[in-house]
Design an enzyme around this catalytic site. Structure first.
Site, PDB file in Angstrom:
ATOM      1  N   LYS A 100      52.723   9.964  39.910  1.00 24.68           N
ATOM      2  CA  LYS A 100      52.585   8.623  39.409  1.00 24.68           C
ATOM      3  C   LYS A 100      50.988   8.521  39.376  1.00 24.68           C
ATOM      4  O   LYS A 100      50.182   8.845  40.446  1.00 24.68           O
ATOM      5  CB  LYS A 100      52.978   7.580  40.360  1.00 24.68           C
TER       6      LYS A 100
HETATM    7  C1  E4P Z   1      56.799   0.491  41.424  1.00 24.54           C
HETATM    8  O1  E4P Z   1      56.638   1.343  40.726  1.00 24.54           O
HETATM    9  C2  E4P Z   1      55.490  -0.581  41.486  1.00 24.54           C
HETATM   10  O2  E4P Z   1      54.655  -0.120  42.315  1.00 24.54           O
HETATM   11  C3  E4P Z   1      56.185  -1.909  42.286  1.00 24.54           C
HETATM   12  O3  E4P Z   1      57.324  -2.237  41.811  1.00 24.54           O
HETATM   13  C4  E4P Z   1      54.882  -2.759  42.255  1.00 24.54           C
HETATM   14  O4  E4P Z   1      55.795  -3.888  43.013  1.00 24.54           O
HETATM   15  P1  E4P Z   1      54.987  -5.277  43.503  1.00 24.54           P
HETATM   16  O5  E4P Z   1      54.343  -5.977  42.226  1.00 24.54           O
HETATM   17  O6  E4P Z   1      55.795  -6.027  44.019  1.00 24.54           O
HETATM   18  O7  E4P Z   1      53.871  -4.766  44.470  1.00 24.54           O
END
Ligand code: E4P
Length: 217
Positions: A83
C-alpha cells in the site's frame, strides 16, 4: 463484491476468517501501531489465516524508499499487497513495483482524478476513503460512483476498494454501485450480523418446536 476486514489484529481476523466470507485484509500504519509484536510476523500470520490479499502500507515518503520498502513487504508472503499513499512519489513507486509484478494498493484517494492516475500507474487497487469525506461534509459515496463509472469506460484492471467505511449503509451503497471490494472494520461487520427480527424469529421457531415436541411426548 469482495469483503476485506480493516484491521491488523489477528484476534479479530481469525473468527471472521472462520465464517468463510472473508476475502482479504487491509492494514495501515495507524492500525498496525495498535498491535504488539513484530509487524512482519503479524503480517505473515494474517496471510496464513486469510490466504487472500493483505495490504501492508509503506511508512516512507520518497519513491526510492517506498520501492525498497515495498519489495521487503512483498517478500514477506505472496499474499501481500503493497500500500502506498497517493503522492507523486507514491505514484512513481506504484509504477515501479507494478512493473516488477508486485500488486499495489494506492491509498488516501479523495478524488476521481487521483484514482484515475493511480490506475494509469498500474495500481491493483485504489482505496477511496468514504468516511473521511463524510466527516468533512462531502458525500463519500459520490466519489465511489464517479470512480466506478470512469473505470467502467476503460480496461485498467484496477479494483475499486471502498475504504474508511463507517456503517452498513456504506456497504450496501458500495455493492449497488458495483465497487469491487469493501474493507470494513470488525465492529461494522458485527453490525451486519445483527437484526432484532432474526433474533425474535429464531426464538419463536425454537419455542414452537419445543412446544410441539412436548405435546407429542
Ligand atoms: C483502509 O485501507 C484504510 O486505511 C482505512 O479504511 C481508513 O479508515 P479510517 O478512515 O476509519 O481510518
Amino acid at each position: 463484491m469482495k469483503l476485506f476486514v480493516d484491521t491488523g489484529n489477528v484476534a479479530e481476523i481469525e473468527p471472521l476468517a472462520s465464517l468463510g466470507v472473508l476475502d482479504g485484509v487491509t492494514t495501515n500504519p495507524s492500525l498496525m501501531a495498535r498491535v504488539s509484536g513484530d509487524p512482519r510476523e503479524t503480517l505473515k500470520e494474517i496471510c496464513r489465516i486469510v490466504q487472500g490479499p493483505v495490504s501492508a502500507e509503506v511508512v516512507t515518503t520518497e519513491a526510492a524508499d517506498m520501492v525498497r520498502e515495498g519489495r521487503e513487504l512483498a517478500a514477506i508472503d505472496e499474499h501481500i499487497v503493497v500500500k502506498v499513499p497517493f503522492t507523486k512519489d507514491g505514484v512513481r513507486a506504484c509504477r515501479t513495483l507494478a512493473d516488477e509484478g508486485i500488486r499495489v494498493n494506492v491509498t488516501l484517494i479523495f478524488s476521481a482524478t487521483q484514482a484515475w492516475l493511480a490506475a494509469k500507474a498500474g495500481a491493483a487497487y485504489v482505496s477511496p476513503f468514504v468516511g473521511r469525506l463524510d466527516d468533512i461534509g462531502a458525500t463519500g459515496m459520490q466519489l465511489i460512483r464517479e470512480i466506478v463509472d470512469i473505470f467502467d469506460n476503460f480496461e485498467f484492471g484496477t479494483e475499486v476498494l471502498v475504504a474508511s467505511v463507517r456503517h452498513p449503509i456504506h456497504i450496501v451503497e458500495a455493492a449497488r454501485m458495483g465497487a469491487d471490494v469493501v474493507t470494513v472494520p470488525p465492529a461494522v461487520i458485527e453490525q451486519c450480523f445483527k437484526h432484532p427480527l432474526t433474533d425474535i424469529g429464531l426464538e419463536r421457531f425454537l419455542k414452537d418446536w419445543e412446544k410441539a415436541q412436548a405435546a407429542r411426548a
